[in-house]
Scaffold this active site. Structure first.
Site, PDB file in Angstrom:
ATOM      1  N   MET A 162       0.888  -1.109   0.006  1.00  0.00           N
ATOM      2  CA  MET A 162      -0.034   0.085   0.040  1.00  0.00           C
ATOM      3  C   MET A 162       1.004   1.283   0.048  1.00  0.00           C
ATOM      4  SD  MET A 162      -1.651   0.003   3.741  1.00  0.00           S
ATOM      5  CE  MET A 162      -0.799   0.115   5.201  1.00  0.00           C
ATOM      6  N   ARG A 295      -3.678  -2.653  10.999  1.00  0.00           N
ATOM      7  CA  ARG A 295      -3.452  -2.129  12.299  1.00  0.00           C
ATOM      8  C   ARG A 295      -3.693  -3.324  13.175  1.00  0.00           C
ATOM      9  NH1 ARG A 295      -6.126   4.037  11.343  1.00  0.00           N
ATOM     10  NH2 ARG A 295      -4.067   5.042  10.541  1.00  0.00           N
ATOM     11  N   TYR A 439       4.393   3.035  12.376  1.00  0.00           N
ATOM     12  CA  TYR A 439       3.873   2.746  10.866  1.00  0.00           C
ATOM     13  C   TYR A 439       2.576   2.304  11.148  1.00  0.00           C
ATOM     14  CZ  TYR A 439       5.759  -2.248  10.790  1.00  0.00           C
ATOM     15  OH  TYR A 439       6.115  -3.482  10.940  1.00  0.00           O
ATOM     16  N   GLU A 440       1.698   2.420  10.217  1.00  0.00           N
ATOM     17  CA  GLU A 440       0.336   2.235  10.079  1.00  0.00           C
ATOM     18  C   GLU A 440      -0.306   3.276  10.921  1.00  0.00           C
ATOM     19  OE1 GLU A 440      -0.806   0.589   7.907  1.00  0.00           O
ATOM     20  OE2 GLU A 440       0.967  -0.499   7.185  1.00  0.00           O
ATOM     21  N   GLY A 441       0.270   4.500  11.066  1.00  0.00           N
ATOM     22  CA  GLY A 441      -0.285   5.338  11.772  1.00  0.00           C
ATOM     23  C   GLY A 441       0.239   5.331  13.223  1.00  0.00           C
TER      24      GLY A 441
END
Length: 596
Positions: A162, A295, A439-441
């Site tokens: 992604m 997540r 990562y992933e927010g």
């Protein structure tokens, strides 16, 4: 040398006992997956983790990925391990049988993900991102795109990524500049640059399918103008075979503090051919289908590294001799006692153990909700499960990675000076675990998502999916013999959570900064109460089994000790968290910017 054995006994306890009656019921789609079959899958996954992936963990970290003349190569042994992984059907484990998947429950998939993360976190990113990509394509792409890409991705012959982050913007995706220009044949030409793309290029699969966020020429500003496109590394011929190279190129790989065997790429899209996934300007919602799946998986990554670090620390503490026990020698036959006799070493080991078992239970609860959301035939259960996954996804991502990182650092501390050098491999756990918090927010973003979006959503409906079962359990078990003290502690912690929720709701409505200032403390408070609830349920089962004499291996007795440690040594943190939340924003926001 790193050590790891999959904690199969605890995993079986969660699947077959703790969550056997959790209110979500059984699903016809999973009827064929009997306990014996699930156990067999977990046992085979444990062998794969131990025999194939673990031996490559330290060597992969030392060698890292290489980028030369635009070509990315993974460390020695990774290609062979991936081929074995794919041929064994592990890429297809939880995917839809319609596209060649095995359709196993997400609960089983998450346990396998944990084993992979414990044995070799870098390796796990390659198939893990592909699984997330198939989720987004299945949910939002047209039938033609699904038929073109899903079979090979589910099989693992093609992998996925992604592509969100750009050099000038990370979390604030409204600022992205990558553009997509429509073509007469219905395709689009994608142009732009992306960074920090995990598995953006490598030598494990014959094609890489990128999910790319970009803007159409008529796109409104901000996040409302983002669309999602599928962009393959190699174009695909009409017969499904690999065609010419697309306008996608890796222009470099990052040199990181950890996760070195996972290629983190800078990607250039230069008039690359892509196809729209979903509706125009609805790309962020489509991408979040993938991101939410990822997540939860990132939370499991934190758990996996923490579990491996705990096992390494236990092995060392039993072997390393240093000093004598405070109550007198425990091993007079040795020059000194093993350090596991010392209270502070026990404190670290028990903290790691409680974190690991508590986080595993929490991840399984959310995985059960994911299965119910997708497969339950009862609309009411599906809605409740959807609410719970929405509420708990940021908690799982942030709390499990925070605690996994803490566990990795406690393992280094247990080893002392030997933990700080590379020989034993525990310093790698500390380095690898760090990225999962970012990562992933970032975990701060997860906390903001929790208090800013999830708490007020639908008039607080999401919260009820968690509050109601906890309140019901407390009321039902207040008078259960032997559980009075534990239920009293759970009730007080739950009361602190309710008060914190009310405080944030009241202050946050008037001043968003108040909610933001409380967000990280609130997320941890919610997560600790969730673990306390699951541990109380675990202790009740363990107590019954022990009382009935059904504990030949001592598992249930050990579970009760772990739960007691959590309640006495970790759960009291909720009082301090509540105090911090009630204190408000002033002490962090009043400092003039120029004074920093």
């Amino acid at each position: 040398m790193q050590v790891y054995e999959a904690p199969l006994r605890d995993m079986r306890f969660l699947i077959h006992e703790l969550f056997a009656k959790d209110g979500f019921g059984t699903f016809p789609a999973h009827a064929e997956f009997t306990p014996d079959l699930i156990d067999a899958v977990l046992e085979e996954a444990a062998k794969l983790a131990h025999d194939v992936l673990l031996p490559l963990n330290m060597s992969g970290d030392e060698e890292g990925c290489t980028w030369e003349n635009g070509v990315v190569r993974t460390p020695k042994g990774f290609k062979q391990a991936y081929d074995q992984f794919r041929e064994g059907g592990w890429c297809a484990l939880a995917n839809d049988p319609k596209w060649g998947g095995q359709g196993l429950p997400e609960t089983v998939n998450k346990l396998v993900e944990e084993m992979i993360s414990s044995a070799n976190l870098s390796f796990g990113l390659y198939p893990g991102l592909t699984h997330g990509g198939t989720t987004a394509i299945k949910a939002h792409a047209s039938p033609d795109i699904q038929e073109r890409f899903l079979p090979k991705m589910v099989e693992g012959t093609w992998s996925g990524t992604m592509c969100l982050t750009e050099p000038h913007c990370g979390t604030d995706l409204g600022m992205l500049r990558t553009k997509a220009v429509p073509q007469e044949d219905g395709s689009f030409k994608i142009t732009g640059n992306k960074i920090f793309i995990s598995a953006g290029d490598h030598d494990l699969t014959e094609n890489i399918i990128h999910l790319v966020l970009a803007r159409l020429p008529d796109a409104p500003k901000g996040v409302k103008g983002i669309s999602l496109f599928v962009v393959p590394k190699f174009l695909i011929k009409e017969d499904g075979s690999i065609g010419p190279r697309n306008g996608v190129q890796c222009t470099g790989i990052e040199h990181k503090m950890g996760l070195k065997a996972s290629a983190t790429c800078q990607m250039s899209f230069d008039d690359a051919t892509g196809w729209l996934v979903g509706e125009p300007h609805q790309g962020l919602a489509a991408m979040f289908t993938m991101m939410n799946t990822e997540r939860v998986s990132v939370g499991v990554q934190g758990l996996g590294v923490g579990a491996a670090a705990y096992q390494a620390a236990v092995a060392y503490a039993k072997d390393r001799i240093q000093g004598r026990a405070l109550t007198g020698p425990k091993r007079p036959d040795l020059a000194a006692d093993p350090i596991i006799v010392h209270p502070d070493v026990r404190r670290m080991l028990m903290t790691m153990r409680a974190y690991t078992e508590g986080c595993r239970a929490l991840s399984m609860w959310v995985a059960r909700a994911l299965d119910a959301e997708r497969h339950s035939e009862d609309p009411e259960i599906r809605q409740r499960a959807e609410d719970m996954t929405a509420l708990m996804t940021p908690v799982v991502k942030a709390l499990l990675t925070d605690l996994g990182h803490e566990a990795a650092h406690l393992a280094v501390q247990t080893y002392g000076g030997h933990g700080y050098i590379r020989e034993h491999g525990v310093e790698q756990y500390a380095r690898d675990a760090r990225i999962a918090m970012i990562y992933e927010g970032t975990n701060g973003v997860q906390a903001l998502d929790l208090v800013g979006r999830k708490l007020p959503a639908h008039g607080g409906r999401y919260l009820r999916s968690f509050f109601h079962p906890v309140a019901e359990y407390i009321e039902k078990n207040k008078s259960t013999p032997g559980m009075e003290k534990m239920i009293d502690a759970l009730e007080k912690a739950f009361g602190a959570l309710q008060l914190a929720t009310a405080t944030i709701a009241q202050k946050g409505m008037a001043d968003p900064e108040e909610a933001g200032a409380a967000s990280s403390d609130y997320l941890r408070l919610l997560g600790l109460v969730a673990i306390a609830y699951l541990f109380a349920r675990s202790a009740k089962i363990a107590g019954i089994k022990t009382m009935m004499g059904q504990d030949p291996d001592g598992f249930y007795a050990a579970k009760m000790v772990t739960v007691r440690f959590f309640y006495e040594r970790i759960l009291p943190q909720v009082a301090g968290l509540l105090t911090a939340i009630k204190a408000g924003k002033a002490s962090m926001m009043d400092m003039p910017e120029e004074a920093f």
